[in-house]
Design an enzyme around this catalytic site. Structure first.
Site, PDB file in Angstrom:
ATOM      1  N   GLU A  87       0.815  -1.213   0.000  1.00  0.00           N
ATOM      2  CA  GLU A  87       0.000   0.000   0.000  1.00  0.00           C
ATOM      3  C   GLU A  87       0.843   1.255   0.000  1.00  0.00           C
ATOM      4  OE1 GLU A  87      -2.681  -0.033   3.321  1.00  0.00           O
ATOM      5  OE2 GLU A  87      -3.108  -2.150   3.001  1.00  0.00           O
ATOM      6  N   CYS A 117       3.354   8.302   1.138  1.00  0.00           N
ATOM      7  CA  CYS A 117       3.744   7.383   2.201  1.00  0.00           C
ATOM      8  C   CYS A 117       3.999   6.025   1.549  1.00  0.00           C
ATOM      9  CB  CYS A 117       2.612   7.294   3.222  1.00  0.00           C
ATOM     10  SG  CYS A 117       2.931   6.098   4.527  1.00  0.00           S
ATOM     11  N   CYS A 120       5.165  -7.470   7.896  1.00  0.00           N
ATOM     12  CA  CYS A 120       6.130  -6.926   8.858  1.00  0.00           C
ATOM     13  C   CYS A 120       6.404  -7.956   9.942  1.00  0.00           C
ATOM     14  CB  CYS A 120       5.546  -5.652   9.483  1.00  0.00           C
ATOM     15  SG  CYS A 120       6.715  -4.756  10.529  1.00  0.00           S
ATOM     16  N   CYS A 150       3.730  -5.227  16.254  1.00  0.00           N
ATOM     17  CA  CYS A 150       3.050  -4.241  17.106  1.00  0.00           C
ATOM     18  C   CYS A 150       1.563  -4.601  17.204  1.00  0.00           C
ATOM     19  CB  CYS A 150       3.217  -2.831  16.549  1.00  0.00           C
ATOM     20  SG  CYS A 150       4.942  -2.306  16.472  1.00  0.00           S
ATOM     21  N   CYS A 210      -1.255  -2.736  15.059  1.00  0.00           N
ATOM     22  CA  CYS A 210      -0.939  -2.423  13.657  1.00  0.00           C
ATOM     23  C   CYS A 210      -1.440  -3.500  12.698  1.00  0.00           C
ATOM     24  CB  CYS A 210       0.570  -2.252  13.508  1.00  0.00           C
ATOM     25  SG  CYS A 210       1.081  -1.888  11.821  1.00  0.00           S
ATOM     26  N   GLY A 236       5.674  -2.251   6.823  1.00  0.00           N
ATOM     27  CA  GLY A 236       7.040  -2.738   7.005  1.00  0.00           C
ATOM     28  C   GLY A 236       7.885  -1.856   7.901  1.00  0.00           C
ATOM     29  N   ASN A 245      -5.947   4.294  14.782  1.00  0.00           N
ATOM     30  CA  ASN A 245      -6.926   3.883  13.781  1.00  0.00           C
ATOM     31  C   ASN A 245      -7.507   2.542  14.201  1.00  0.00           C
ATOM     32  OD1 ASN A 245      -7.022   5.778  11.492  1.00  0.00           O
ATOM     33  ND2 ASN A 245      -4.815   5.436  11.554  1.00  0.00           N
ATOM     34  N   CYS A 280      -2.070   2.415   7.126  1.00  0.00           N
ATOM     35  CA  CYS A 280      -1.418   1.349   6.376  1.00  0.00           C
ATOM     36  C   CYS A 280      -1.741  -0.050   6.836  1.00  0.00           C
ATOM     37  CB  CYS A 280       0.079   1.573   6.418  1.00  0.00           C
ATOM     38  SG  CYS A 280       0.488   2.872   5.288  1.00  0.00           S
TER      39      CYS A 280
HETATM   40  N1  SAH Z   1       7.634   0.243  11.047  1.00  0.00           N
HETATM   41  C1  SAH Z   1       7.753   1.661  11.080  1.00  0.00           C
HETATM   42  C2  SAH Z   1       6.945   2.399  10.031  1.00  0.00           C
HETATM   43  C3  SAH Z   1       5.584   1.938   9.676  1.00  0.00           C
HETATM   44  S1  SAH Z   1       4.160   2.337  10.608  1.00  0.00           S
HETATM   45  C4  SAH Z   1       7.416   2.165  12.442  1.00  0.00           C
HETATM   46  O1  SAH Z   1       7.040   1.387  13.295  1.00  0.00           O
HETATM   47  O2  SAH Z   1       7.600   3.357  12.697  1.00  0.00           O
HETATM   48  C5  SAH Z   1       3.898   4.057  10.585  1.00  0.00           C
HETATM   49  C6  SAH Z   1       3.303   4.542  11.904  1.00  0.00           C
HETATM   50  O3  SAH Z   1       1.926   4.147  12.045  1.00  0.00           O
HETATM   51  C7  SAH Z   1       4.024   3.988  13.118  1.00  0.00           C
HETATM   52  O4  SAH Z   1       4.211   5.005  14.060  1.00  0.00           O
HETATM   53  C8  SAH Z   1       3.034   2.956  13.612  1.00  0.00           C
HETATM   54  O5  SAH Z   1       3.268   2.609  14.948  1.00  0.00           O
HETATM   55  C9  SAH Z   1       1.735   3.644  13.355  1.00  0.00           C
HETATM   56  N2  SAH Z   1       0.550   2.778  13.399  1.00  0.00           N
HETATM   57  C10 SAH Z   1       0.447   1.474  13.093  1.00  0.00           C
HETATM   58  N3  SAH Z   1      -0.806   1.025  13.287  1.00  0.00           N
HETATM   59  C11 SAH Z   1      -1.523   2.077  13.715  1.00  0.00           C
HETATM   60  C12 SAH Z   1      -2.881   2.249  14.075  1.00  0.00           C
HETATM   61  N4  SAH Z   1      -3.761   1.243  14.060  1.00  0.00           N
HETATM   62  N5  SAH Z   1      -3.270   3.481  14.466  1.00  0.00           N
HETATM   63  C13 SAH Z   1      -2.402   4.515  14.490  1.00  0.00           C
HETATM   64  N6  SAH Z   1      -1.118   4.410  14.146  1.00  0.00           N
HETATM   65  C14 SAH Z   1      -0.665   3.204  13.775  1.00  0.00           C
END
Ligand code: SAH
Length: 347
Positions: free
Chosen positions: A92, A105, A112, A116, A119, A159, A290, A333
């Site tokens: 994406e 973006c 990944c 987390c 995510c 990722g 989100n 994402c």
């Molecule tokens: N892996 C990298 C970049 C990708 S995620 C990182 O961890 O920074 C980009 C951002 O979106 C990160 O800060 C991540 O923690 C956040 N993110 C992921 N899922 C999310 C969600 N459901 N709501 C809000 N932010 C989220």
């Protein structure tokens, strides 16, 4: 047997390749321009080369690109893409329109490994890392699709960019090349969940990009619960690396803080975070989490987010609340790939 990935070659490497084929150097310049600036998806589009030369390049090299599988357009002019790569995997990208131009973006991996808890990108597990050419191709595909020029790039898609270190560094070298897309490093942000040794490796490169750290919690107890990477690189180690980074590069670090209802959004959390960041060249970006159907978490309410920001500021830390673009199209994402998988059974 696929050939070498020609679009991932730096200008010097490409010049070497073209010389080894016995061709004059200006051909390398022409080919670099087709690949890097115009983002062609086949050698046949390189119309200032002879048909024979195009055919022999096509035989010898692999040309990676992105194909638009789905496009979701938001009322606020945000466009979310699901791109198919040449092996059928999907990633994406999100194109955002700001006053100063277009920001894309981009994703750096399919899936990944970081796990987390909040995510969507991590849910299907890790599939593979993207090549430099595939990261670039997301920019080319979005530019071609909309007829616009992307001026800013954030490595915040699917990722973990620092888990794909070499390809991401190669991407940065290519995208900044003055004969390529020539996007200034100052217009690029790289976001990481905190792979400490790779933060030091990035520091050694001295790129003037913005480093974003996904911090999301003020202490090890909460952070380890929602971000497994914290068990490997605890918060003190991470912040130590961030201080070194800010000192060595003179660049302000941006901390991302996803606000999750009842998990990390109390006043006490804000005070503790401020205590840890005080005195650092830092900025905190608050992002209401989100929500998506597979996630057990809910976003913090708007009042809570405001209040959290206020507590940070009162305690001497710069904080802003991220304006959410594209919320009507599931723009965050990982969600589109996840949900498309169910609907159309993509790979
Ligand atoms: N892996 C990298 C970049 C990708 S995620 C990182 O961890 O920074 C980009 C951002 O979106 C990160 O800060 C991540 O923690 C956040 N993110 C992921 N899922 C999310 C969600 N459901 N709501 C809000 N932010 C989220």
């Amino acid at each position: 047997m696929p050939g070498k990935d020609i679009k991932s070659m730096t200008r010097d490497e490409l010049a070497g390749e073209i010389a080894s084929l016995g061709l004059p150097l200006f051909r390398a310049g022409q080919i670099f321009d087709w690949l890097q600036v115009r983002g062609v998806t086949s050698f046949d589009e390189m119309t200032n080369l002879s048909k024979d030369l195009r055919a022999s390049l096509a035989q010898r090299y692999e040309l990676r690109f992105c194909e638009v599988v789905r496009r979701l357009e938001s009322k606020d002019d945000t466009v979310k893409y699901l791109f198919r790569l040449i092996d059928g995997e999907c990633v994406e990208s999100v194109l955002m329109h700001y006053k100063y131009g277009y920001t894309l973006c981009v994703s750096t991996q399919v899936g990944c490994k970081m796990g987390c808890a909040f995510c969507a990108s991590t849910l299907g597990g890790f599939v593979r890392s993207l090549t430099a050419s595939e990261i670039l191709s997301q920019i080319h595909a979005a530019q071609r699709d909309r007829g616009v020029r992307v001026s800013h790039v954030v490595l915040m898609g699917m990722g973990e960019p620092l888990d794909n270190f070499d390809n991401v560094m190669r991407f940065l070298d290519l995208v900044g090349d003055e004969k390529g897309l020539h996007i200034s490093m100052r217009s690029i942000s790289l976001s990481t969940c905190g792979l400490v040794p790779r933060i030091y490796d990035l520091m050694d490169r001295q790129y003037p990009l913005t480093l974003s750290i996904s911090i999301h919690a003020p202490n090890d107890e909460i952070r380890s619960r929602i971000m497994p990477v914290n068990r490997r690189y605890p918060i003190d180690e991470l912040l130590h690396a961030c201080r070194d980074y800010a000192d060595r590069t003179g660049r302000r670090i941006s901390f991302e803080y996803t606000m999750i209802h009842g998990v990390n959004d109390s006043d006490a959390c804000a005070r503790e975070l401020a205590g840890r960041l005080r005195g650092m060249l830092a900025h905190v970006n608050l992002i209401p989490a989100n929500e998506f159907s597979e996630s057990p978490y809910a976003r913090s309410g708007a009042d809570r987010v405001e209040r959290f920001a206020e507590v940070l500021r009162k305690n001497g830390v710069n904080a802003t609340i991220r304006r959410s673009l594209g919320s009507d199209i599931d723009a965050s994402c990982g969600q589109l790939r996840l949900h498309s998988k169910k609907e159309v059974d993509l790979p």
